[in-house]
Design an enzyme around this catalytic site. Structure first.
Site, PDB file in Angstrom:
ATOM      1  NE  ARG A   1      -3.478   2.771   0.761  1.00 60.60           N
ATOM      2  CZ  ARG A   1      -4.512   3.075   1.530  1.00 60.60           C
ATOM      3  NH1 ARG A   1      -5.060   2.151   2.287  1.00 60.60           N
ATOM      4  NH2 ARG A   1      -5.014   4.291   1.532  1.00 60.60           N
TER       5      ARG A   1
ATOM      6  NE  ARG B   1      -7.001   3.262  -1.540  1.00 57.77           N
ATOM      7  CZ  ARG B   1      -7.708   4.214  -0.996  1.00 57.77           C
ATOM      8  NH1 ARG B   1      -8.509   3.941  -0.014  1.00 57.77           N
ATOM      9  NH2 ARG B   1      -7.638   5.441  -1.401  1.00 57.77           N
TER      10      ARG B   1
ATOM     11  CG  ASP C   1      -8.582   1.330   2.076  1.00 63.91           C
ATOM     12  OD1 ASP C   1      -7.847   1.741   3.000  1.00 63.91           O
ATOM     13  OD2 ASP C   1      -9.695   1.839   1.826  1.00 63.91           O
TER      14      ASP C   1
ATOM     15  CG  ASP D   1     -11.049   2.158   5.425  1.00 61.49           C
ATOM     16  OD1 ASP D   1      -9.904   2.582   5.631  1.00 61.49           O
ATOM     17  OD2 ASP D   1     -11.704   2.426   4.401  1.00 61.49           O
TER      18      ASP D   1
END
Length: 161
Positions: free
Chosen positions: A85, A94, A97, A99
């Site tokens: 990343r 990317r 990712d 989150d």
């Protein structure tokens, strides 16, 4: 050791081999310290939101973790870095990712972390897979607000778990 908390993590990738990246990330999430992968959603293909580049593949994972939220975030960022990343600019394409969307019923606002994730209710690629795992967390108004965003579930053979 702290009592386990249910956390939801959004996964996305649109560079390299996104399907492989999601499968590997899901396998690795379950091996984080004091963490267990409970289950994951199907994988979805979605158009980038507020960004350019190829379509994304996305999923949501439900974890049970004894890690504090900042520790979990650090582990997620470590996995992103291991997957190559880079962060050249906001919303850049990317390789992976991760989150932290929700951490129990917690509300966190710090320079490094905001939970619930501040933009999760604006993104179909978060809400649809989250609804699979926890329908009570996604209401009809949330879904109506993102109805114009292009998203499709991939066939079940693409799904990780």
């Amino acid at each position: 050791m702290r009592a386990p908390v249910t956390a939801f993590v959004g996964l996305g990738a649109n560079l390299g081999e996104p399907l492989r990246a999601l499968h590997e990330a899901l396998a690795t999430l379950g091996s984080l310290p004091s963490t267990r992968l409970v289950r994951s959603s199907r994988i979805y293909r979605s158009a980038p939101v507020d960004a350019g580049g190829p379509d994304y593949l996305n999923a949501v994972a439900e974890l049970e973790t004894g890690l504090a939220a900042p520790e979990l975030l650090a582990q997620l960022q470590r996995l992103e870095q291991a997957a190559g990343r880079e962060r050249p600019y906001r919303n850049a394409p990317r390789t992976l990712d991760l989150d932290l969307l929700l951490y129990g019923d917690g509300r966190i606002e710090s320079a490094a972390l905001t939970v619930p994730h501040p933009r999760m209710r604006e993104r179909a690629f978060v809400l649809l897979p989250l609804r699979e795992l926890a329908p009570h967390l996604v209401d009809a108004a949330d879904l109506a607000a993102v109805a114009a965003q292009r998203i499709e579930a991939l066939p079940p053979t693409s799904s990780p778990a």
